[in-house]
Design an enzyme around this catalytic site. Structure first.
Site, PDB file in Angstrom:
ATOM      1  N   HIS A 121      -8.343   3.421  -0.454  1.00  0.00           N
ATOM      2  CA  HIS A 121      -8.803   2.189   0.193  1.00  0.00           C
ATOM      3  C   HIS A 121     -10.074   1.704  -0.484  1.00  0.00           C
ATOM      4  CE1 HIS A 121      -6.246   4.138   3.215  1.00  0.00           C
ATOM      5  NE2 HIS A 121      -6.023   2.938   3.700  1.00  0.00           N
ATOM      6  N   ASP A 162      -5.656  -0.144  -0.767  1.00  0.00           N
ATOM      7  CA  ASP A 162      -5.288  -0.953   0.385  1.00  0.00           C
ATOM      8  C   ASP A 162      -6.499  -1.645   1.009  1.00  0.00           C
ATOM      9  OD1 ASP A 162      -2.810   0.146  -0.022  1.00  0.00           O
ATOM     10  OD2 ASP A 162      -2.559   0.879   2.029  1.00  0.00           O
TER      11      ASP A 162
END
Length: 259
Positions: free
Chosen positions: A210, A64
């Protein structure tokens, strides 16, 4: 690649993501295919995916908040060295900042999903603001790599059931959450992140990470190699759902100004 899925048929065939009422998408090659969304998800109702029931040792790595100008290229090198394809939920404004890097992600066989334009708390937005965040991102991804995203992930995982249903009905985008969360955003350290990913993974897992966090990217060699050692194989979110590979789909948005 087949997964052991129980499926619910759509009311109709999956059409392309709609970037705005004026941008009517068409899935030209896919329009004749009756695509389905899996049942058996762990929570969130029929438009939300957290894991995919399968008897095969398949997992989907997802990243992400990128692309990040220095960390994402490092991660792409790690994935390429292991012949792993992942799914990147990109922020629209970062796609606009780093179009070449976005094109590299797509060119190397990874899937790109919609993670909104500005990473807001979507639960605080009305319908127009919610769809605007998604539409701007869909348009910039489509303009950058030549195809729109077919799934979305809400920032922070925050999205009401009403909003999930709205997004699916209005834009045909299922909400993708996760079943493995190493809580890397707390920055517990690379070894902890790697150990959590390996120890918590399971067949059909959607793994959250992430690529804007340095320790997370540095954790990836140990995490990926640990999963491989346990017999897991990697796939993208679309393929784990039983959909065609995103980079093979002939989905185009009709030409129009996005306003």
């Amino acid at each position: 690649m087949k997964t052991n899925l129980t499926r619910r048929r759509f009311a109709g065939c999956l059409t392309a993501v709609l970037a705005s009422p004026a941008l009517i998408g068409r899935a030209e090659a896919q329009a004749r295919m009756d695509l389905t969304i899996p049942e058996g998800i762990t929570q969130g109702g029929p438009t939300t995916i957290t894991r995919i029931p399968t008897d095969q040792p398949l997992v989907a790595m997802t990243f992400d908040d990128g692309p990040h100008q220095t960390l994402t290229p490092q991660l792409l090198d790690m994935l390429a060295a292991r012949n792993i394809r992942a799914t990147f939920y990109l922020i629209g404004r970062r796609v606009a900042l780093y179009p070449e890097l976005t094109r590299r992600i797509a060119a190397e066989g990874h899937e790109i999903g919609n993670h909104t334009w500005n990473h807001p708390r979507l639960t605080s937005l009305g319908n127009d603001g919610l769809l605007r965040e998604l539409d701007r991102t869909t348009v910039v991804i489509n303009e950058t790599v030549g195809r729109p995203p077919v799934t979305m992930r809400p920032p922070y995982g925050l999205l009401s059931m009403r909003q999930r249903n709205l997004i699916y009905e209005a834009r045909q985008l299922p909400t993708i959450l996760w079943s493995v969360d190493p809580e890397d955003w707390r920055r517990p350290g690379s070894s902890v992140v790697a150990n959590r990913i390996v120890s918590r993974s399971h067949s059909g897992a959607v793994i959250l990470a992430h690529d804007i966090i340095g320790p997370t990217v540095r954790a990836m060699p140990a995490a990926l190699d640990g999963l491989i050692a346990r017999g897991y194989r990697f796939t993208t979110v679309s393929e784990l759902m039983g959909w065609p590979r995103w980079d093979t789909r002939n989905i185009r948005l009709a030409a129009s100004s996005a306003g």
